[in-house]
Design a protein around this motif. Sequence first.
Motif, PDB file in Angstrom:
ATOM      1  N   LEU A 210       0.819  -1.007   0.037  1.00 10.60           N
ATOM      2  CA  LEU A 210      -0.089   0.053  -0.058  1.00 10.60           C
ATOM      3  C   LEU A 210       0.878   1.259   0.009  1.00 10.60           C
ATOM      4  O   LEU A 210       1.989   1.207   0.857  1.00 10.60           O
ATOM      5  N   HIS A 211       0.491   2.096  -0.907  1.00  4.92           N
ATOM      6  CA  HIS A 211       1.384   3.371  -0.947  1.00  4.92           C
ATOM      7  C   HIS A 211       0.398   4.502  -0.354  1.00  4.92           C
ATOM      8  O   HIS A 211      -0.549   4.775  -1.206  1.00  4.92           O
ATOM      9  N   ARG A 212       0.775   5.348   0.655  1.00  3.83           N
ATOM     10  CA  ARG A 212      -0.344   6.353   1.045  1.00  3.83           C
ATOM     11  C   ARG A 212       0.328   7.458   0.162  1.00  3.83           C
ATOM     12  O   ARG A 212       1.356   7.902  -0.066  1.00  3.83           O
ATOM     13  N   LEU A 213      -0.852   7.892  -0.511  1.00  2.86           N
ATOM     14  CA  LEU A 213      -0.689   9.040  -1.336  1.00  2.86           C
ATOM     15  C   LEU A 213      -0.714  10.546  -0.905  1.00  2.86           C
ATOM     16  O   LEU A 213      -0.191  11.469  -1.255  1.00  2.86           O
ATOM     17  N   GLY A 214      -1.673  10.454   0.235  1.00  3.40           N
ATOM     18  CA  GLY A 214      -1.919  11.822   0.870  1.00  3.40           C
ATOM     19  C   GLY A 214      -2.911  11.718   1.727  1.00  3.40           C
ATOM     20  O   GLY A 214      -3.624  10.778   2.126  1.00  3.40           O
ATOM     21  N   LYS A 215      -2.516  12.266   2.987  1.00  2.91           N
ATOM     22  CA  LYS A 215      -3.119  12.368   4.274  1.00  2.91           C
ATOM     23  C   LYS A 215      -3.766  13.808   4.234  1.00  2.91           C
ATOM     24  O   LYS A 215      -3.013  14.818   4.126  1.00  2.91           O
ATOM     25  N   ASP A 216      -5.140  13.985   4.887  1.00  5.11           N
ATOM     26  CA  ASP A 216      -5.706  15.363   4.870  1.00  5.11           C
ATOM     27  C   ASP A 216      -4.959  16.332   5.847  1.00  5.11           C
ATOM     28  O   ASP A 216      -4.946  15.996   7.097  1.00  5.11           O
ATOM     29  N   PRO A 217      -4.250  17.438   5.415  1.00  6.16           N
ATOM     30  CA  PRO A 217      -3.514  18.312   6.224  1.00  6.16           C
ATOM     31  C   PRO A 217      -4.332  18.832   7.244  1.00  6.16           C
ATOM     32  O   PRO A 217      -3.748  19.635   8.526  1.00  6.16           O
ATOM     33  N   GLU A 218      -5.611  18.911   7.149  1.00 10.34           N
ATOM     34  CA  GLU A 218      -6.518  19.827   7.935  1.00 10.34           C
ATOM     35  C   GLU A 218      -7.301  18.904   8.962  1.00 10.34           C
ATOM     36  O   GLU A 218      -8.184  19.304   9.655  1.00 10.34           O
ATOM     37  N   SER A 219      -6.870  17.636   9.119  1.00 17.48           N
ATOM     38  CA  SER A 219      -7.485  16.511   9.925  1.00 17.48           C
ATOM     39  C   SER A 219      -7.083  17.029  11.389  1.00 17.48           C
ATOM     40  O   SER A 219      -6.003  17.204  11.560  1.00 17.48           O
ATOM     41  N   LYS A 220      -8.099  17.083  12.193  1.00 17.28           N
ATOM     42  CA  LYS A 220      -7.829  17.565  13.580  1.00 17.28           C
ATOM     43  C   LYS A 220      -6.843  16.659  14.394  1.00 17.28           C
ATOM     44  O   LYS A 220      -6.094  17.008  14.951  1.00 17.28           O
ATOM     45  N   ASP A 221      -7.126  15.174  14.054  1.00 18.18           N
ATOM     46  CA  ASP A 221      -6.230  14.369  14.664  1.00 18.18           C
ATOM     47  C   ASP A 221      -5.187  13.983  13.886  1.00 18.18           C
ATOM     48  O   ASP A 221      -4.247  12.951  14.491  1.00 18.18           O
ATOM     49  N   GLY A 222      -4.973  14.240  12.597  1.00 19.60           N
ATOM     50  CA  GLY A 222      -3.830  13.976  11.737  1.00 19.60           C
ATOM     51  C   GLY A 222      -4.038  12.414  11.334  1.00 19.60           C
ATOM     52  O   GLY A 222      -3.149  11.989  10.823  1.00 19.60           O
ATOM     53  N   GLY A 223      -5.110  12.039  11.472  1.00 19.25           N
ATOM     54  CA  GLY A 223      -5.074  10.321  11.163  1.00 19.25           C
ATOM     55  C   GLY A 223      -6.185  10.157   9.802  1.00 19.25           C
ATOM     56  O   GLY A 223      -6.186   8.939   9.313  1.00 19.25           O
ATOM     57  N   SER A 224      -6.959  10.919   9.737  1.00 24.35           N
ATOM     58  CA  SER A 224      -8.010  10.774   8.622  1.00 24.35           C
ATOM     59  C   SER A 224      -8.382  11.969   7.973  1.00 24.35           C
ATOM     60  O   SER A 224      -8.395  13.017   8.474  1.00 24.35           O
TER      61      SER A 224
END
Length: 75
Positions: free
Chosen positions: A3-17
């Motif tokens: 699995l290649h992580r392409l991007g994580k939401d930089p505005e996520s409050k907990d940084g996980g989703s």
Amino acid sequence: MTLHRLGKDPESKDGGSPTIYLDDETDTYLIQGFKVLDDERRAQMDIPGHEDVIELPRRMVQYFLEVKGDEGPDV
């Protein structure tokens, strides 16, 4: 399979989703997001028992490879 992580939401409050992944074996996206629990919105969709719906902020579309004009990770 990788699995290649392409991007994580930089505005996520907990940084996980939410997060977008690419499975290089199946050539499919896996999306971690917020499960849609709103009955009114779910009633407007035909969701088979083996599927579910997640909510993804529009700003996350930038991480899809087709939008980025990228071929994706070397497989």
